[in-house]
Design an enzyme around this catalytic site. Structure first.
Site, PDB file in Angstrom:
ATOM      1  N   ASN A 120      -9.617  -0.072 -11.388  1.00  0.00           N
ATOM      2  CA  ASN A 120      -9.894  -1.227 -12.257  1.00  0.00           C
ATOM      3  C   ASN A 120     -10.898  -2.206 -11.632  1.00  0.00           C
ATOM      4  O   ASN A 120     -10.954  -3.363 -12.037  1.00  0.00           O
ATOM      5  CB  ASN A 120      -8.587  -1.930 -12.651  1.00  0.00           C
ATOM      6  CG  ASN A 120      -7.753  -2.314 -11.438  1.00  0.00           C
ATOM      7  OD1 ASN A 120      -8.283  -2.369 -10.326  1.00  0.00           O
ATOM      8  ND2 ASN A 120      -6.481  -2.593 -11.642  1.00  0.00           N
ATOM      9  N   ARG A 259      -5.389 -12.406  -5.249  1.00  0.00           N
ATOM     10  CA  ARG A 259      -3.948 -12.630  -5.271  1.00  0.00           C
ATOM     11  C   ARG A 259      -3.688 -14.125  -5.205  1.00  0.00           C
ATOM     12  O   ARG A 259      -4.342 -14.846  -4.423  1.00  0.00           O
ATOM     13  CB  ARG A 259      -3.242 -11.933  -4.091  1.00  0.00           C
ATOM     14  CG  ARG A 259      -3.085 -10.447  -4.227  1.00  0.00           C
ATOM     15  CD  ARG A 259      -2.200 -10.040  -5.406  1.00  0.00           C
ATOM     16  NE  ARG A 259      -2.145  -8.595  -5.601  1.00  0.00           N
ATOM     17  CZ  ARG A 259      -2.798  -7.934  -6.554  1.00  0.00           C
ATOM     18  NH1 ARG A 259      -3.588  -8.571  -7.415  1.00  0.00           N
ATOM     19  NH2 ARG A 259      -2.668  -6.619  -6.673  1.00  0.00           N
ATOM     20  N   GLN A 288       4.923 -13.528  -9.983  1.00  0.00           N
ATOM     21  CA  GLN A 288       4.609 -13.219 -11.380  1.00  0.00           C
ATOM     22  C   GLN A 288       5.820 -12.595 -12.051  1.00  0.00           C
ATOM     23  O   GLN A 288       6.469 -11.762 -11.411  1.00  0.00           O
ATOM     24  CB  GLN A 288       3.404 -12.267 -11.446  1.00  0.00           C
ATOM     25  CG  GLN A 288       2.142 -12.926 -10.959  1.00  0.00           C
ATOM     26  CD  GLN A 288       0.924 -12.021 -11.020  1.00  0.00           C
ATOM     27  OE1 GLN A 288      -0.137 -12.406 -10.610  1.00  0.00           O
ATOM     28  NE2 GLN A 288       1.063 -10.801 -11.507  1.00  0.00           N
ATOM     29  N   HIS A 312      -2.061 -12.382 -15.657  1.00  0.00           N
ATOM     30  CA  HIS A 312      -2.678 -11.313 -14.848  1.00  0.00           C
ATOM     31  C   HIS A 312      -3.060 -10.131 -15.750  1.00  0.00           C
ATOM     32  O   HIS A 312      -2.235  -9.275 -16.059  1.00  0.00           O
ATOM     33  CB  HIS A 312      -1.656 -10.871 -13.786  1.00  0.00           C
ATOM     34  CG  HIS A 312      -2.240  -9.984 -12.737  1.00  0.00           C
ATOM     35  ND1 HIS A 312      -1.564  -9.650 -11.591  1.00  0.00           N
ATOM     36  CD2 HIS A 312      -3.438  -9.357 -12.637  1.00  0.00           C
ATOM     37  CE1 HIS A 312      -2.318  -8.860 -10.843  1.00  0.00           C
ATOM     38  NE2 HIS A 312      -3.457  -8.665 -11.471  1.00  0.00           N
TER      39      HIS A 312
HETATM   40  P1  NAD Z   1     -11.377  -3.109  -1.208  1.00  0.00           P
HETATM   41  O1  NAD Z   1     -10.417  -2.549  -0.215  1.00  0.00           O
HETATM   42  O2  NAD Z   1     -12.441  -2.215  -1.751  1.00  0.00           O
HETATM   43  O3  NAD Z   1     -12.111  -4.394  -0.596  1.00  0.00           O
HETATM   44  C1  NAD Z   1     -11.425  -5.417   0.024  1.00  0.00           C
HETATM   45  C2  NAD Z   1     -12.356  -6.044   1.050  1.00  0.00           C
HETATM   46  O4  NAD Z   1     -11.741  -7.237   1.548  1.00  0.00           O
HETATM   47  C3  NAD Z   1     -12.604  -5.132   2.254  1.00  0.00           C
HETATM   48  O5  NAD Z   1     -13.999  -5.003   2.458  1.00  0.00           O
HETATM   49  C4  NAD Z   1     -11.936  -5.862   3.401  1.00  0.00           C
HETATM   50  O6  NAD Z   1     -12.565  -5.671   4.646  1.00  0.00           O
HETATM   51  C5  NAD Z   1     -12.041  -7.304   2.927  1.00  0.00           C
HETATM   52  N1  NAD Z   1     -11.140  -8.210   3.632  1.00  0.00           N
HETATM   53  C6  NAD Z   1      -9.868  -7.996   4.058  1.00  0.00           C
HETATM   54  N2  NAD Z   1      -9.415  -9.075   4.709  1.00  0.00           N
HETATM   55  C7  NAD Z   1     -10.404  -9.996   4.694  1.00  0.00           C
HETATM   56  C8  NAD Z   1     -10.532 -11.298   5.218  1.00  0.00           C
HETATM   57  N3  NAD Z   1      -9.565 -11.865   5.944  1.00  0.00           N
HETATM   58  N4  NAD Z   1     -11.687 -11.965   5.003  1.00  0.00           N
HETATM   59  C9  NAD Z   1     -12.704 -11.383   4.323  1.00  0.00           C
HETATM   60  N5  NAD Z   1     -12.650 -10.137   3.820  1.00  0.00           N
HETATM   61  C10 NAD Z   1     -11.508  -9.453   4.005  1.00  0.00           C
HETATM   62  O7  NAD Z   1     -10.482  -3.696  -2.379  1.00  0.00           O
HETATM   63  P2  NAD Z   1     -10.916  -4.031  -3.878  1.00  0.00           P
HETATM   64  O8  NAD Z   1     -10.760  -2.821  -4.729  1.00  0.00           O
HETATM   65  O9  NAD Z   1     -12.223  -4.738  -3.847  1.00  0.00           O
HETATM   66  O10 NAD Z   1      -9.734  -5.029  -4.295  1.00  0.00           O
HETATM   67  C11 NAD Z   1      -9.549  -6.242  -3.598  1.00  0.00           C
HETATM   68  C12 NAD Z   1      -8.284  -6.921  -4.052  1.00  0.00           C
HETATM   69  O11 NAD Z   1      -8.425  -7.385  -5.398  1.00  0.00           O
HETATM   70  C13 NAD Z   1      -7.051  -6.023  -4.124  1.00  0.00           C
HETATM   71  O12 NAD Z   1      -6.448  -5.835  -2.869  1.00  0.00           O
HETATM   72  C14 NAD Z   1      -6.166  -6.778  -5.078  1.00  0.00           C
HETATM   73  O13 NAD Z   1      -5.402  -7.739  -4.387  1.00  0.00           O
HETATM   74  C15 NAD Z   1      -7.150  -7.497  -5.986  1.00  0.00           C
HETATM   75  N6  NAD Z   1      -7.176  -6.896  -7.336  1.00  0.00           N
HETATM   76  C16 NAD Z   1      -6.833  -7.674  -8.403  1.00  0.00           C
HETATM   77  C17 NAD Z   1      -6.816  -7.124  -9.676  1.00  0.00           C
HETATM   78  C18 NAD Z   1      -6.466  -7.953 -10.887  1.00  0.00           C
HETATM   79  O14 NAD Z   1      -6.150  -7.386 -11.938  1.00  0.00           O
HETATM   80  N7  NAD Z   1      -6.535  -9.260 -10.815  1.00  0.00           N
HETATM   81  C19 NAD Z   1      -7.123  -5.769  -9.860  1.00  0.00           C
HETATM   82  C20 NAD Z   1      -7.524  -5.022  -8.761  1.00  0.00           C
HETATM   83  C21 NAD Z   1      -7.532  -5.590  -7.495  1.00  0.00           C
END
Ligand code: NAD
Length: 361
Positions: A120, A259, A288, A312
């Site tokens: 997603n 989050r 949530q 959400h």
């Molecule tokens: P991803 O793993 O591709 O990317 C996450 C990035 O965050 C990585 O590059 C990682 O190194 C970086 N990161 C981790 N800790 C960090 C920090 N302290 N400072 C800076 N960067 C940091 O993940 P993604 O697919 O891009 O998803 C990211 C997050 O988005 C998910 O973990 C989830 O919590 C959230 N998400 C929300 C929804 C929604 O419906 N709202 C849907 C999907 C994902």
């Protein structure tokens, strides 16, 4: 083969789920898994009851071998529950983001945690771009004015800007963060900056005109718009707190679809109220469903706008649901047939983290 008990904690869809079968991620539509799982002789238990010691989650976790949860209605798999889960081998997140599972406890118990990586990320990136635009352009109060029957352009225009020429920064430049920057390219923003302990390649940086900033305080102090796109883990819980907010440019806009617990609820509300932030938008809440009196539902900037909160749903569009339902089934099929899993989907493997995204270890 022994039959398994598969427990799925999903959100209730009600009438909408009966009318719209593509709402696959609901209790009613069961990710489309029941006919297939039952044809294989396995038992599927589906519920939305997840809170407290008498919930279906607490009751059935004891025997389940597989638990499927979703970030949209998170079944919080605490250390306590994991201790009770004597048969649990694999937790599957139907979606992306597995922070609702105590990942350290899963590592210790050698329980695998998988998610449908990428399922997603475009859906969320689109929502982020939409949220940036609606804050910067002061859209919500403008629409509310029209619904009320009023018409006073100056009241809206006094706090409406163009995204063109603004500096946009992302905390986290993974799948979603990077896609946000890609999607912002035609807007002629002034600059893109990112903060991530994993650097993008030079080519990837150039493709989205992004400059890496080591320190998160430096990052936010340079941005007109900040968007949070990193997972929730020990290093990001409460990251955007009163102290970090002091380093934001006065009047910056903040969008968080990552989050809720990454941002301090009260500090954000206070920053919006005082005008330090001009706007806050996102769809994620710490706990949530969010309580009815959660301050983020109604908080406003001094001009009565700046709130772009929704439930959400950014990552659960019908398109996304088709992808994460199919991905959940693939993970289950691999597990059933003893086939290797796609490495990108493994958050916790047997006894260790497989992802680098949940903090530097
Ligand atoms: P991803 O793993 O591709 O990317 C996450 C990035 O965050 C990585 O590059 C990682 O190194 C970086 N990161 C981790 N800790 C960090 C920090 N302290 N400072 C800076 N960067 C940091 O993940 P993604 O697919 O891009 O998803 C990211 C997050 O988005 C998910 O973990 C989830 O919590 C959230 N998400 C929300 C929804 C929604 O419906 N709202 C849907 C999907 C994902």
């Amino acid at each position: 083969m022994e039959p398994w008990q598969v427990l799925a904690i999903l959100y209730r869809g009600g009438e909408a789920a009966k009318q719209e079968p593509r709402l696959l991620g609901t209790v009613e539509n069961e990710l489309g898994l029941r006919p297939w799982l039952e044809s294989q002789g396995h038992e599927l238990i589906v519920s939305d009851s997840k809170e407290g010691p008498h919930s279906d989650l607490a009751k059935h976790i004891v025997d389940a071998e597989v638990v499927i949860t979703t970030p949209f209605h998170p079944g919080y798999l605490t250390r306590d529950l994991i201790d009770k889960a004597k048969n649990l081998k694999i937790c599957i997140t139907a979606g992306v983001g597995s922070d609702h599972v105590d990942l350290n406890a899963a590592v210790e118990r050698k329980i695998q945690v998988m998610e449908v990586t990428g399922s997603n990320v475009s859906s969320v990136a689109e929502h982020v771009v939409m949220s940036i635009l609606l804050l910067v352009r002061n859209f919500v109060p403008a629409h509310e004015m029209i619904e009320r029957g009023d018409w006073m352009v100056s009241q809206i225009a006094r706090n409406a800007f163009d995204l063109e020429g603004k500096v946009v920064g992302t905390i986290g430049a993974g799948r979603i963060g990077y896609r946000v920057l890609e999607r912002l390219m035609p807007f002629n923003t002034k600059e893109h900056v990112y903060h991530d302990y994993i650097a993008l390649s030079k080519d990837a940086e150039q493709a989205v005109r992004a400059r890496r900033v080591e320190d998160v305080k430096d990052l936010v102090s340079q941005c007109d718009v900040v968007t949070v796109n990193c997972p929730l883990h020990e290093g990001t819980r409460n990251l955007v707190n009163a102290d970090l907010l002091k380093h934001f440019k006065k009047g910056a806009w903040l969008v968080n679809t990552a989050r809720g617990a990454i941002c301090d609820k009260d500090a954000v509300a206070a920053a919006l109220k005082s005008g330090r932030l001009s706007g806050y938008a996102g769809d994620v809440w710490n706990v949530q469903p969010a309580p009815k009196d959660h301050v983020w539902r109604t908080m406003k900037n001094p001009l009565g706008g700046g709130n772009g909160m929704t439930p959400h749903y950014s990552g659960t569009t019908l398109d996304a649901q088709a992808r994460y339902a199919a991905g959940t089934r693939t993970i289950l099929e691999n597990y059933l047939n003893g086939k290797p899993q796609d490495l990108a989907n493994i958050i916790v493997g047997i006894g260790k983290y497989e992802t680098k995204a949940y903090g530097q270890r």
